[in-house]
Motif scaffolding. Structure first.
Motif, PDB file in Angstrom:
ATOM      1  N   ALA A  24     -42.400  28.601  16.945  1.00 10.40           N
ATOM      2  CA  ALA A  24     -42.394  28.743  18.398  1.00 10.40           C
ATOM      3  C   ALA A  24     -41.032  29.174  18.924  1.00 10.40           C
ATOM      4  CB  ALA A  24     -42.821  27.427  19.054  1.00 10.40           C
ATOM      5  N   GLU A  25     -39.984  28.962  18.114  1.00  7.30           N
ATOM      6  CA  GLU A  25     -38.638  29.411  18.483  1.00  7.30           C
ATOM      7  C   GLU A  25     -38.410  30.883  18.141  1.00  7.30           C
ATOM      8  OE1 GLU A  25     -36.336  27.741  20.127  1.00  7.30           O
ATOM      9  OE2 GLU A  25     -37.495  25.881  20.234  1.00  7.30           O
ATOM     10  N   GLY A  26     -39.431  31.509  17.559  1.00  6.59           N
ATOM     11  CA  GLY A  26     -39.333  32.939  17.278  1.00  6.59           C
ATOM     12  C   GLY A  26     -39.078  33.290  15.827  1.00  6.59           C
ATOM     13  N   PHE A  27     -39.082  32.304  14.951  1.00  6.92           N
ATOM     14  CA  PHE A  27     -38.838  32.563  13.538  1.00  6.92           C
ATOM     15  C   PHE A  27     -40.140  32.837  12.797  1.00  6.92           C
ATOM     16  CE2 PHE A  27     -35.429  29.640  14.859  1.00  6.92           C
ATOM     17  CZ  PHE A  27     -34.328  30.447  14.595  1.00  6.92           C
ATOM     18  N   ARG A  28     -40.071  33.722  11.827  1.00  2.00           N
ATOM     19  CA  ARG A  28     -41.154  33.869  10.860  1.00  2.00           C
ATOM     20  C   ARG A  28     -40.863  32.865   9.754  1.00  2.00           C
ATOM     21  NH1 ARG A  28     -41.918  38.963   6.719  1.00  2.00           N
ATOM     22  NH2 ARG A  28     -43.826  38.247   5.685  1.00  2.00           N
ATOM     23  N   VAL A  29     -41.659  31.820   9.671  1.00  6.01           N
ATOM     24  CA  VAL A  29     -41.370  30.687   8.785  1.00  6.01           C
ATOM     25  C   VAL A  29     -42.104  30.869   7.458  1.00  6.01           C
ATOM     26  CG1 VAL A  29     -41.486  28.186   8.529  1.00  6.01           C
ATOM     27  CG2 VAL A  29     -41.040  29.191  10.781  1.00  6.01           C
ATOM     28  N   VAL A  30     -41.352  30.746   6.372  1.00  4.80           N
ATOM     29  CA  VAL A  30     -41.909  30.913   5.026  1.00  4.80           C
ATOM     30  C   VAL A  30     -41.653  29.641   4.228  1.00  4.80           C
ATOM     31  CG1 VAL A  30     -41.836  32.242   2.881  1.00  4.80           C
ATOM     32  CG2 VAL A  30     -41.491  33.399   5.087  1.00  4.80           C
ATOM     33  N   ARG A  31     -42.724  29.065   3.678  1.00  3.51           N
ATOM     34  CA  ARG A  31     -42.624  27.938   2.749  1.00  3.51           C
ATOM     35  C   ARG A  31     -43.110  28.403   1.389  1.00  3.51           C
ATOM     36  NH1 ARG A  31     -46.456  23.601   5.677  1.00  3.51           N
ATOM     37  NH2 ARG A  31     -47.676  25.472   6.077  1.00  3.51           N
ATOM     38  N   PHE A  32     -42.617  27.772   0.336  1.00  2.00           N
ATOM     39  CA  PHE A  32     -43.097  28.138  -1.000  1.00  2.00           C
ATOM     40  C   PHE A  32     -42.918  26.965  -1.958  1.00  2.00           C
ATOM     41  CE2 PHE A  32     -38.592  28.847  -1.296  1.00  2.00           C
ATOM     42  CZ  PHE A  32     -38.240  28.745  -2.637  1.00  2.00           C
ATOM     43  N   ASP A  33     -43.664  26.997  -3.049  1.00  2.00           N
ATOM     44  CA  ASP A  33     -43.510  26.016  -4.119  1.00  2.00           C
ATOM     45  C   ASP A  33     -42.419  26.481  -5.077  1.00  2.00           C
ATOM     46  OD1 ASP A  33     -45.595  24.353  -3.243  1.00  2.00           O
ATOM     47  OD2 ASP A  33     -47.107  25.493  -4.352  1.00  2.00           O
ATOM     48  N   ASN A  34     -41.417  25.640  -5.294  1.00  2.00           N
ATOM     49  CA  ASN A  34     -40.437  25.941  -6.334  1.00  2.00           C
ATOM     50  C   ASN A  34     -41.126  26.035  -7.694  1.00  2.00           C
ATOM     51  OD1 ASN A  34     -37.871  25.926  -4.927  1.00  2.00           O
ATOM     52  ND2 ASN A  34     -38.139  23.720  -4.663  1.00  2.00           N
ATOM     53  N   ARG A  35     -40.459  26.675  -8.638  1.00  2.00           N
ATOM     54  CA  ARG A  35     -40.975  26.662 -10.008  1.00  2.00           C
ATOM     55  C   ARG A  35     -41.191  25.210 -10.462  1.00  2.00           C
ATOM     56  NH1 ARG A  35     -36.731  28.997 -14.170  1.00  2.00           N
ATOM     57  NH2 ARG A  35     -36.718  30.792 -12.758  1.00  2.00           N
ATOM     58  N   ASP A  36     -42.236  25.007 -11.245  1.00  2.00           N
ATOM     59  CA  ASP A  36     -42.583  23.678 -11.771  1.00  2.00           C
ATOM     60  C   ASP A  36     -43.077  22.721 -10.691  1.00  2.00           C
ATOM     61  OD1 ASP A  36     -42.609  23.339 -14.531  1.00  2.00           O
ATOM     62  OD2 ASP A  36     -40.433  23.333 -14.679  1.00  2.00           O
ATOM     63  N   ALA A  37     -43.543  23.249  -9.559  1.00  2.00           N
ATOM     64  CA  ALA A  37     -44.084  22.393  -8.501  1.00  2.00           C
ATOM     65  C   ALA A  37     -45.278  23.077  -7.852  1.00  2.00           C
ATOM     66  CB  ALA A  37     -43.028  22.086  -7.450  1.00  2.00           C
ATOM     67  N   GLY A  38     -46.252  22.259  -7.438  1.00  2.00           N
ATOM     68  CA  GLY A  38     -47.391  22.800  -6.715  1.00  2.00           C
ATOM     69  C   GLY A  38     -48.146  23.849  -7.511  1.00  2.00           C
ATOM     70  N   ARG A  39     -48.411  24.969  -6.868  1.00  2.00           N
ATOM     71  CA  ARG A  39     -49.180  26.034  -7.497  1.00  2.00           C
ATOM     72  C   ARG A  39     -48.298  27.152  -8.029  1.00  2.00           C
ATOM     73  NH1 ARG A  39     -54.102  25.937  -3.046  1.00  2.00           N
ATOM     74  NH2 ARG A  39     -55.148  24.106  -3.928  1.00  2.00           N
ATOM     75  N   SER A  40     -46.998  26.895  -8.100  1.00  2.00           N
ATOM     76  CA  SER A  40     -46.095  27.872  -8.690  1.00  2.00           C
ATOM     77  C   SER A  40     -46.160  27.778 -10.213  1.00  2.00           C
ATOM     78  CB  SER A  40     -44.670  27.631  -8.202  1.00  2.00           C
ATOM     79  OG  SER A  40     -43.827  28.711  -8.539  1.00  2.00           O
ATOM     80  N   THR A  41     -45.457  28.675 -10.879  1.00  2.00           N
ATOM     81  CA  THR A  41     -45.442  28.705 -12.338  1.00  2.00           C
ATOM     82  C   THR A  41     -44.808  27.438 -12.897  1.00  2.00           C
ATOM     83  OG1 THR A  41     -45.236  31.107 -12.274  1.00  2.00           O
ATOM     84  CG2 THR A  41     -44.666  30.013 -14.343  1.00  2.00           C
ATOM     85  N   HIS A  42     -45.479  26.812 -13.858  1.00  2.00           N
ATOM     86  CA  HIS A  42     -44.935  25.660 -14.563  1.00  2.00           C
ATOM     87  C   HIS A  42     -44.408  26.121 -15.919  1.00  2.00           C
ATOM     88  CE1 HIS A  42     -46.838  23.589 -11.327  1.00  2.00           C
ATOM     89  NE2 HIS A  42     -46.605  22.387 -11.821  1.00  2.00           N
ATOM     90  N   LEU A  43     -43.324  25.495 -16.340  1.00  2.00           N
ATOM     91  CA  LEU A  43     -42.584  25.994 -17.501  1.00  2.00           C
ATOM     92  C   LEU A  43     -42.369  24.896 -18.541  1.00  2.00           C
ATOM     93  CD1 LEU A  43     -39.955  27.985 -15.414  1.00  2.00           C
ATOM     94  CD2 LEU A  43     -41.859  28.965 -16.684  1.00  2.00           C
ATOM     95  N   PRO A  44     -43.421  24.398 -19.156  1.00  2.00           N
ATOM     96  CA  PRO A  44     -43.251  23.353 -20.177  1.00  2.00           C
ATOM     97  C   PRO A  44     -42.390  23.833 -21.337  1.00  2.00           C
ATOM     98  CG  PRO A  44     -45.487  24.238 -20.212  1.00  2.00           C
ATOM     99  CD  PRO A  44     -44.845  24.770 -18.980  1.00  2.00           C
ATOM    100  N   GLY A  45     -41.455  22.964 -21.743  1.00  2.00           N
ATOM    101  CA  GLY A  45     -40.590  23.305 -22.861  1.00  2.00           C
ATOM    102  C   GLY A  45     -39.420  24.197 -22.514  1.00  2.00           C
ATOM    103  N   ARG A  46     -39.288  24.582 -21.259  1.00  2.00           N
ATOM    104  CA  ARG A  46     -38.214  25.493 -20.857  1.00  2.00           C
ATOM    105  C   ARG A  46     -37.102  24.732 -20.149  1.00  2.00           C
ATOM    106  NH1 ARG A  46     -40.123  30.682 -19.704  1.00  2.00           N
ATOM    107  NH2 ARG A  46     -38.023  31.162 -18.971  1.00  2.00           N
ATOM    108  N   ARG A  47     -35.902  25.254 -20.258  1.00  2.00           N
ATOM    109  CA  ARG A  47     -34.768  24.760 -19.484  1.00  2.00           C
ATOM    110  C   ARG A  47     -34.301  25.857 -18.545  1.00  2.00           C
ATOM    111  NH1 ARG A  47     -32.161  20.041 -20.991  1.00  2.00           N
ATOM    112  NH2 ARG A  47     -32.945  19.060 -22.901  1.00  2.00           N
TER     113      ARG A  47
END
Length: 254
Positions: A24-47
């Protein structure tokens, strides 16, 4: 305006009403899932590192065709936001670091009262996930503002549905935090308009983390919110939103 959430949390943990008020303040607001969270890419065994997670955020801006954005990060998201400003200064119009710290030893320490939750067994059902989240926020949540327990339960159920194996990803994100160097020296080189927002009752990240961040970034403004813990209670939204939008306005004025 790109919103970056904290360790093990998902885009849905930015409250819908909070985002609508920013829009409402005029911003285009973008949210996202970080890697390894939610529906983003999960990386088992990775650092990976906070640098990698900051590059993820810029990669999202690339995919959206956005040259630069106001970056807002909470907790781990604040660390990622700081790292984004360090690594990609031309992509950051303004920086808001919420309930976060610089990585300096001793700054933003976690209360011993919080660690007992980390030792609890992982939830196996939606009901267990909901009740665990309620217990966690009874410890780390705001003491000076009312908690909306119905909303907390609703979002916790949705989070479990979106990512029932969140604990493994959270551990990998935590390794990235532990491996990260102290950002203080690099933060001293920033010129981006910055606001640092922290609750006075934060047990997850002691307010010393906010003080350290504001002290490190030239010209940064520190907003301490009395009674706020490690959450975004609706009662604190007016102060938080004002601080973020005023800081973005400083950037636009420049």
């Amino acid at each position: 305006m790109l919103l970056i959430m904290g360790l093990g949390f998902q885009l849905i943990h930015w409250p819908e009403g909070f985002c609508r008020q920013l829009a409402a303040e005029g911003f285009r607001v973008v949210r996202f899932d970080n890697r390894d969270a939610g529906r983003s890419t999960h990386l088992p065994g990775r650092r990976y590192s906070l640098d990698d997670m900051a590059d993820d955020a810029v990669g999202l801006l690339d995919a959206l065709g956005v040259d630069s954005a106001h970056i807002v990060g909470a907790s781990l998201g604040g660390m990622i936001a700081q790292t984004t400003a360090i690594r990609h200064p031309r992509r950051v119009r303004s920086l808001a670091s919420l309930m976060s710290t610089t990585g300096r030893r001793g700054a933003g320490r976690t209360s011993l009262r919080v660690f007992r939750h980390a030792l609890a067994r992982p939830p196996r059902t939606e009901e267990e996930a909901i009740e665990r989240r309620v217990r966690v926020f009874s410890t780390i949540g705001s003491t000076g503002f009312d908690q909306d327990l119905d909303e907390l339960r609703r979002v916790s159920a949705l989070a479990f549905e979106r990512d029932p194996d969140a604990r493994d990803g959270r551990r990998r994100q935590h390794r990235a935090v532990r491996a990260a160097p102290d950002r203080t020296r690099a933060l001293r080189e920033l010129t981006v308009p910055t606001v640092v927002i922290h609750g006075t009752e934060d047990l997850m990240c002691h307010p010393s983390g906010g003080h350290a961040t504001a002290d490190a970034i030239p010209g940064a403004r520190l907003e301490l919110i009395t009674g706020m813990g490690h959450d975004l209670p609706p009662g604190a939204w007016p102060e938080i939103l004002r601080a973020i939008t005023d800081n973005a306005g400083r950037a636009e004025a420049q």
